[in-house]
Design a protein around this motif. Structure first.
Motif, short mmCIF file in Angstrom:
data_model
loop_
_atom_site.label_atom_id
_atom_site.label_comp_id
_atom_site.label_asym_id
_atom_site.label_seq_id
_atom_site.Cartn_x
_atom_site.Cartn_y
_atom_site.Cartn_z
N GLU A 102 0.85 -1.19 0.00
CA GLU A 102 0.00 0.00 0.00
C GLU A 102 0.88 1.25 0.00
O GLU A 102 2.00 1.23 0.53
CB GLU A 102 -0.90 -0.01 1.24
N LEU A 103 0.40 2.32 -0.59
CA LEU A 103 1.09 3.59 -0.52
C LEU A 103 0.71 4.30 0.77
O LEU A 103 -0.40 4.12 1.28
CB LEU A 103 0.71 4.47 -1.71
N PHE A 104 1.63 5.10 1.30
CA PHE A 104 1.29 5.91 2.48
C PHE A 104 1.84 7.32 2.30
O PHE A 104 2.70 7.59 1.46
CB PHE A 104 1.80 5.26 3.77
N PHE A 105 1.32 8.22 3.13
CA PHE A 105 1.62 9.64 3.05
C PHE A 105 1.79 10.17 4.47
O PHE A 105 1.53 9.45 5.44
CB PHE A 105 0.50 10.35 2.29
N PRO A 106 2.23 11.41 4.64
CA PRO A 106 2.37 11.93 6.00
C PRO A 106 1.07 11.83 6.79
O PRO A 106 0.02 12.28 6.34
CB PRO A 106 2.77 13.40 5.76
N LEU A 175 9.10 -6.84 -4.03
CA LEU A 175 7.76 -6.32 -3.75
C LEU A 175 7.47 -5.10 -4.62
O LEU A 175 6.36 -4.94 -5.14
CB LEU A 175 7.66 -5.94 -2.27
N ALA A 176 8.48 -4.25 -4.81
CA ALA A 176 8.28 -3.01 -5.56
C ALA A 176 8.25 -3.21 -7.06
O ALA A 176 7.91 -2.26 -7.79
CB ALA A 176 9.39 -2.02 -5.21
N GLY A 177 8.59 -4.41 -7.54
CA GLY A 177 8.50 -4.65 -8.98
C GLY A 177 9.78 -5.11 -9.65
O GLY A 177 9.78 -5.38 -10.85
N PHE A 178 10.91 -5.19 -8.90
CA PHE A 178 12.10 -5.79 -9.48
C PHE A 178 11.79 -7.24 -9.84
O PHE A 178 11.01 -7.91 -9.14
CB PHE A 178 13.25 -5.75 -8.48
N ARG A 179 12.39 -7.73 -10.90
CA ARG A 179 12.06 -9.09 -11.35
C ARG A 179 12.99 -10.14 -10.77
O ARG A 179 12.59 -11.30 -10.58
CB ARG A 179 12.10 -9.17 -12.88
N ARG A 396 3.01 -7.64 -4.07
CA ARG A 396 3.64 -7.04 -5.25
C ARG A 396 2.59 -6.54 -6.23
O ARG A 396 2.69 -5.43 -6.76
CB ARG A 396 4.53 -8.11 -5.88
N GLU A 397 1.57 -7.35 -6.46
CA GLU A 397 0.49 -6.93 -7.36
C GLU A 397 -0.32 -5.79 -6.75
O GLU A 397 -0.76 -4.88 -7.47
CB GLU A 397 -0.42 -8.13 -7.66
#
Length: 428
Positions: A102-106, A175-179, A396-397
């Motif tokens: 999930e993305l997070f912010f301040p 997790l971030a998309g590296f293969r 990852r997805e």
């Protein structure tokens, strides 16, 4: 040989509080702690939640051995009552939080730990150590994935990190998309695909580039990658194709001005009939260097130092703060470090098209949900027992979908406001 033991990652001051709370009778008082960031690292427009599942596994096994308890008692860190409490420690509370990926912010309440004061406060250093590291790596890696524009990324940073941090970094990068990762421990532990090739030392060992290439191809076949920049890159490419033929899978270039060399290398490979041979580049690449290569004929990037160190932001800046005691919100009022009291519930608000527009956080209440809102928190631990956890591929997805959902401005590498604002509203 030393072995990492998560219980002794606990800070001295945490056990000081445990001992005092046991003495004054407040150790079991119901409390809520939250993990959040006050601000994103400079230049970042989003953070990425990573490491949560890894953390839950560690909390499940968080125990103080007899030797550890004896050490703490001998050092005067705890008294007899504290030692007895540690000997029987088991986390029996609840943990809720944002999904991995999930993305997070301040201000996003990305993890909520509920239970007795002592059993929660003793986890603070472990929680922050895992999440600050993994979230930092995942955010940097996600920016590299965006900059790569669909091209393959290999994580190659193990030699630039602590041995256990290297494995965790490989997990966060995947997790971030590296293969791929070059870290075999991460491949064994987390099922991440691994990849790698010979280093310059192998070429230097043979003293002759053709001999080194011939040995590698004889062992691994033509479906391998030859490192061509030990001496002269152009001659290295000629030697590689002479030895392996035009069916060679890939070459790797680890030095020089890659924006120029990549184009020259592609032209040379094509002239030699190796039109399908891929070009892999590496060498201190970060998201900015990768972005500058977007127009060049590069097929794959190898990133090392930048990804495992968070590309200049080695910590996510997360804090672990007490926000509720026995159902009563509590706040810290220190200048520039004030907190918002009460357990939070958060939703991500979207347009009908799926674009995220806002994050709504409600202390001590339930948000007034709209049709395209998505609840951000899920249960990780209930009554001390882990619940069903997502797989690494599922997380990852999830991140891939989250990055699609934010406005395109939020994916820029330039400094700017967070991709979406966080609004704290009173309970509805």
């Amino acid at each position: 040989m030393s072995t990492f033991r998560p219980a002794l990652l606990t800070d001295h001051y945490e056990l000081t509080m445990v001992s005092a709370a046991l003495r004054d009778g407040t150790a079991d008082r119901p409390c809520v702690f939250e993990v959040f960031s006050r601000r994103l690292p400079t230049g970042r427009r989003y953070g990425v939640v990573a490491g949560t599942t890894r953390l839950i596994d560690m909390i499940r096994d968080f125990r103080f051995s007899a030797d550890e308890v004896d050490f703490l008692r001998r050092r005067g860190v705890v008294d007899d009552a504290g030692a007895e409490w540690l000997a029987g420690y088991r986390f029996t509370g609840d943990i809720d939080g944002y999904a991995e990926g999930e993305l997070f912010f301040p201000g996003s309440p990305i993890l909520t730990v509920s239970g007795g004061f002592a059993e929660c406060v003793v986890l603070e250093t472990l929680v922050l150590s895992v999440l600050n590291h993994d979230c930092a790596v995942a955010a940097a890696a996600a920016r590299m994935v965006t900059a790569a524009r669909g091209r393959t990324l290999i994580e190659m940073g193990s030699r630039r990190a602590h041995e256990e941090a290297a494995v965790a970094a490989a997990r966060s990068a995947y997790l971030a998309g590296f293969r791929f990762t070059s870290n075999l421990a991460a491949g064994e532990r987390y099922g991440i695909p691994t990849a790698g090739t010979a280093a310059h030392a192998f070429t230097l060992l043979h003293g002759d580039e053709r001999a080194a290439f011939a040995s590698q191809v004889a062992t691994l076949g033509k479906d391998t990658t030859l490192l061509v920049d030990t001496y002269d890159i152009s001659q290295g490419i000629r030697n590689a194709i002479e030895v392996a033929g035009p069916e060679l899978r890939a070459i790797r270039i680890d030095s020089g001005d890659l924006t120029v060399i990549a184009q020259q290398s592609r032209e040379l490979l094509d002239s030699l009939g190796a039109t399908e041979t891929k070009i892999i580049v590496s060498g201190d690449l970060d998201e900015y260097a990768i972005a500058t290569l977007a127009a060049e004929p590069v097929d794959m990037y190898g990133a090392g130092t930048a990804v495992v160190t968070g590309s200049g932001a080695p910590t996510a800046g997360l804090v672990y703060k007490l926000v509720e005691v026995a159902g009563r919100p509590v706040v810290k009022r220190s200048e520039h470090k004030a907190t918002i009291g009460g357990r939070k519930v958060a939703v991500r608000r979207h347009k009908p098209t799926g674009t995220a527009t806002e994050e709504i956080v409600v202390p001590q209440g339930v948000p007034d949900r709209q049709s395209h809102d998505r609840l951000l928190q899920r249960s990780y631990v209930a009554g001390g027992e882990p619940v069903d956890l997502p797989t690494l591929d599922e997380s990852r997805e999830h991140l891939r979908q989250c990055l699609i959902s934010i406005p395109w401005e939020g994916l820029k590498l330039s400094a700017g406001d967070p991709a979406i604002p966080v609004t704290v509203v009173p309970a509805g």
